[in-house]
Design a protein around this motif. Structure first.
Motif, short mmCIF file in Angstrom:
data_model
loop_
_atom_site.label_atom_id
_atom_site.label_comp_id
_atom_site.label_asym_id
_atom_site.label_seq_id
_atom_site.Cartn_x
_atom_site.Cartn_y
_atom_site.Cartn_z
N GLY A 199 -11.80 22.45 34.89
CA GLY A 199 -10.98 21.25 34.77
C GLY A 199 -10.70 20.94 33.32
N VAL A 200 -9.56 20.31 33.08
CA VAL A 200 -9.15 19.89 31.73
C VAL A 200 -9.04 18.37 31.71
CG1 VAL A 200 -7.39 20.06 29.93
CG2 VAL A 200 -7.89 22.04 31.38
N ARG A 201 -9.61 17.76 30.70
CA ARG A 201 -9.58 16.31 30.54
C ARG A 201 -8.85 15.96 29.24
NH1 ARG A 201 -10.74 17.26 34.90
NH2 ARG A 201 -12.60 16.72 36.11
N ARG A 202 -8.13 14.84 29.29
CA ARG A 202 -7.45 14.34 28.09
C ARG A 202 -7.65 12.83 28.05
NH1 ARG A 202 -3.66 10.94 25.16
NH2 ARG A 202 -2.46 12.26 23.75
N LEU A 203 -8.67 12.38 27.32
CA LEU A 203 -9.03 10.96 27.30
C LEU A 203 -8.54 10.22 26.06
CD1 LEU A 203 -12.58 10.91 28.92
CD2 LEU A 203 -10.33 10.87 29.99
N GLY A 204 -8.04 10.93 25.07
CA GLY A 204 -7.31 10.26 24.01
C GLY A 204 -8.10 9.75 22.82
N ALA A 205 -9.28 10.30 22.57
CA ALA A 205 -10.05 9.94 21.37
C ALA A 205 -10.81 11.18 20.91
CB ALA A 205 -11.01 8.79 21.64
N ALA A 206 -10.28 11.84 19.90
CA ALA A 206 -10.81 13.14 19.47
C ALA A 206 -12.27 13.07 19.04
CB ALA A 206 -9.96 13.69 18.33
N ALA A 207 -12.64 11.99 18.35
CA ALA A 207 -14.02 11.87 17.88
C ALA A 207 -14.99 11.85 19.06
CB ALA A 207 -14.18 10.61 17.03
N LEU A 208 -14.61 11.16 20.13
CA LEU A 208 -15.47 11.13 21.32
C LEU A 208 -15.43 12.46 22.06
CD1 LEU A 208 -14.94 7.54 22.76
CD2 LEU A 208 -16.96 8.47 21.61
N ASP A 209 -14.29 13.14 22.05
CA ASP A 209 -14.24 14.46 22.67
C ASP A 209 -15.26 15.38 22.02
OD1 ASP A 209 -12.18 13.71 24.38
OD2 ASP A 209 -10.61 14.45 23.05
N LEU A 210 -15.33 15.37 20.72
CA LEU A 210 -16.29 16.22 20.01
C LEU A 210 -17.72 15.76 20.28
CD1 LEU A 210 -14.35 16.67 16.67
CD2 LEU A 210 -14.99 18.50 18.25
N ALA A 211 -17.94 14.46 20.26
CA ALA A 211 -19.29 13.94 20.53
C ALA A 211 -19.74 14.32 21.94
CB ALA A 211 -19.31 12.43 20.35
N TRP A 212 -18.80 14.31 22.87
CA TRP A 212 -19.15 14.65 24.25
C TRP A 212 -19.40 16.15 24.42
CZ3 TRP A 212 -16.33 11.34 28.50
CH2 TRP A 212 -16.63 9.98 28.28
N VAL A 213 -18.77 16.98 23.61
CA VAL A 213 -19.15 18.39 23.57
C VAL A 213 -20.59 18.51 23.08
CG1 VAL A 213 -18.75 20.62 22.44
CG2 VAL A 213 -16.81 19.28 23.28
N ALA A 214 -20.91 17.74 22.06
CA ALA A 214 -22.24 17.84 21.45
C ALA A 214 -23.36 17.44 22.42
CB ALA A 214 -22.30 16.97 20.19
N CYS A 215 -23.08 16.50 23.31
CA CYS A 215 -24.13 16.06 24.23
C CYS A 215 -24.02 16.72 25.61
CB CYS A 215 -24.15 14.54 24.37
SG CYS A 215 -22.76 13.83 25.25
N GLY A 216 -23.11 17.69 25.74
CA GLY A 216 -23.06 18.49 26.95
C GLY A 216 -22.19 17.96 28.07
N ARG A 217 -21.48 16.85 27.84
CA ARG A 217 -20.59 16.34 28.89
C ARG A 217 -19.38 17.25 29.07
NH1 ARG A 217 -20.96 10.07 26.77
NH2 ARG A 217 -23.18 9.79 27.31
N TYR A 218 -18.84 17.70 27.98
CA TYR A 218 -17.80 18.72 27.99
C TYR A 218 -18.41 20.04 27.56
CZ TYR A 218 -14.18 15.02 27.95
OH TYR A 218 -13.37 13.95 28.24
N ASP A 219 -17.86 21.12 28.09
CA ASP A 219 -18.31 22.45 27.67
C ASP A 219 -17.51 22.99 26.50
OD1 ASP A 219 -20.29 22.89 29.87
OD2 ASP A 219 -18.49 22.63 31.09
N GLY A 220 -16.35 22.40 26.25
CA GLY A 220 -15.53 22.84 25.13
C GLY A 220 -14.40 21.87 24.89
N TYR A 221 -13.71 22.07 23.77
CA TYR A 221 -12.62 21.16 23.38
C TYR A 221 -11.74 21.88 22.38
CZ TYR A 221 -10.49 17.50 20.45
OH TYR A 221 -9.61 16.73 19.71
N TRP A 222 -10.42 21.65 22.49
CA TRP A 222 -9.51 22.14 21.46
C TRP A 222 -8.36 21.16 21.32
CZ3 TRP A 222 -8.27 22.98 26.37
CH2 TRP A 222 -6.93 23.16 26.73
N GLU A 223 -7.80 21.09 20.14
CA GLU A 223 -6.64 20.25 19.90
C GLU A 223 -5.96 20.70 18.62
OE1 GLU A 223 -5.28 15.53 20.01
OE2 GLU A 223 -7.32 16.09 20.57
N MET A 224 -4.67 20.35 18.51
CA MET A 224 -3.88 20.71 17.34
C MET A 224 -3.21 19.46 16.78
SD MET A 224 -1.99 24.15 18.85
CE MET A 224 -2.93 25.48 19.58
N GLY A 225 -2.94 19.48 15.48
CA GLY A 225 -2.16 18.42 14.86
C GLY A 225 -2.91 17.12 14.63
N LEU A 226 -4.22 17.18 14.54
CA LEU A 226 -5.01 15.99 14.23
C LEU A 226 -5.06 15.76 12.73
CD1 LEU A 226 -7.93 16.70 16.72
CD2 LEU A 226 -6.31 14.79 16.88
N ALA A 227 -5.77 14.72 12.32
CA ALA A 227 -5.99 14.43 10.90
C ALA A 227 -7.45 14.72 10.56
CB ALA A 227 -5.66 12.96 10.62
#
Length: 282
Positions: A199-227
């Motif tokens: 499944g793919v999720r798009r929740l709209g906050a990149a910092a939390l996406d990365l934090a959720w990868v770190a704690c195992g909620r997501y198995d991976g994450y990618w995005e383009m065009g951020l700051a």
């Protein structure tokens, strides 16, 4: 040499204090959204006085406690300087915030510059994230990381998931929403992920996406065009949780240009392999 070493523990304490101060401002506005003044910088690029006041609160604390360091912030700009530079996003997930969607965070990262002394007696050879703080005020979840020491959610050490296959992975991403120049590179990766992951999720906050990868909620994450301020803190949190977080183009020592992929030691290389064929050369 000892006197030249960066006081990393003090910097972490400073960042946590600043993040909590900013979050208090955001939450005060969150309960009174009708009075928010909202400016439109460009299409789908919104800023409110909540962003500005939260950023100012962060900057005041950082300047008072770490005047020797540079500051780069989303709303007020800034520049790199000294042995290290703070990258600040006072409100990552502004659109969510303005629509009362409780998925946003304060993100504060510290990047030590090449030549800085962080651990041991060997200066860094390249720019390196050394402090990461992402605070989710809605869940009261404080993600922190310190270079070479580890990553935590509140008082508990965290680690990336142990999922080995993308077919068994839930992955996060972010769609182009402001800059569409890279859509022809991004859209094929989304199509492939939809077809090859759990499944793919798009929740709209990149910092939390990365934090959720770190704690195992997501198995991976990618995005383009951020700051850079979107990913500075999260990059270290993932790395210190035993994961991989890198520049999609493999040019920079951290994803400073906002093209990022992250995951555990199995899923991150698989994401990299999924993305690479679709990148524009050059």
């Amino acid at each position: 040499m000892q006197s030249n070493r960066l006081p990393v523990s003090d910097y972490l304490d400073t960042a946590v204090t600043a993040a909590r101060a900013a979050a208090a401002i955001l939450q005060a506005y969150a309960h009174n959204r009708a009075e928010l003044v909202i400016d439109k910088k460009t299409r789908n690029d919104l800023v409110s006085q909540a962003d500005r006041e939260a950023e100012q609160a962060i900057i005041e604390i950082l300047r008072e406690r770490t005047p020797e360091l540079g500051i780069v912030a989303e709303e007020s700009g800034g520049f790199t300087s000294g042995a290290a530079t703070w990258y600040i996003d006072p409100l990552d997930g502004t659109t969510n915030f303005l629509h009362a969607i409780p998925q946003y965070a304060v993100s504060i990262g510290l990047i030590a510059h090449a030549g800085a002394l962080v651990t041991g007696d060997t200066p860094l050879e390249q720019d390196t994230p050394i402090i990461g703080v992402v605070y989710d005020p809605n869940r009261e979840e404080l993600f922190t990381a310190m270079h070479g020491v580890g990553a935590w959610l509140n008082e508990h050490r965290i680690a990336c998931s142990s999922t080995e296959q993308l077919a068994e992975s839930v992955v996060a991403t972010g769609f182009p929403f402001r800059d569409f120049s890279f859509a022809d590179q991004y859209m094929p990766t989304l199509h492939q992920a939809i077809n090859t992951t759990r499944g793919v999720r798009r929740l709209g906050a990149a910092a939390l996406d990365l934090a959720w990868v770190a704690c195992g909620r997501y198995d991976g994450y990618w995005e383009m065009g951020l700051a850079p301020w979107d990913v500075a803190a999260g990059t270290l949190i993932v790395r210190e949780a035993g994961g991989i977080c890198e520049d999609i183009h493999h040019r920079d020592p951290w994803p400073v240009k906002g093209y990022v992929y992250a995951g555990n030691t199995h899923t991150a290389p698989a994401l990299d392999a999924m993305i690479r064929p679709h990148l524009t050369k050059g």
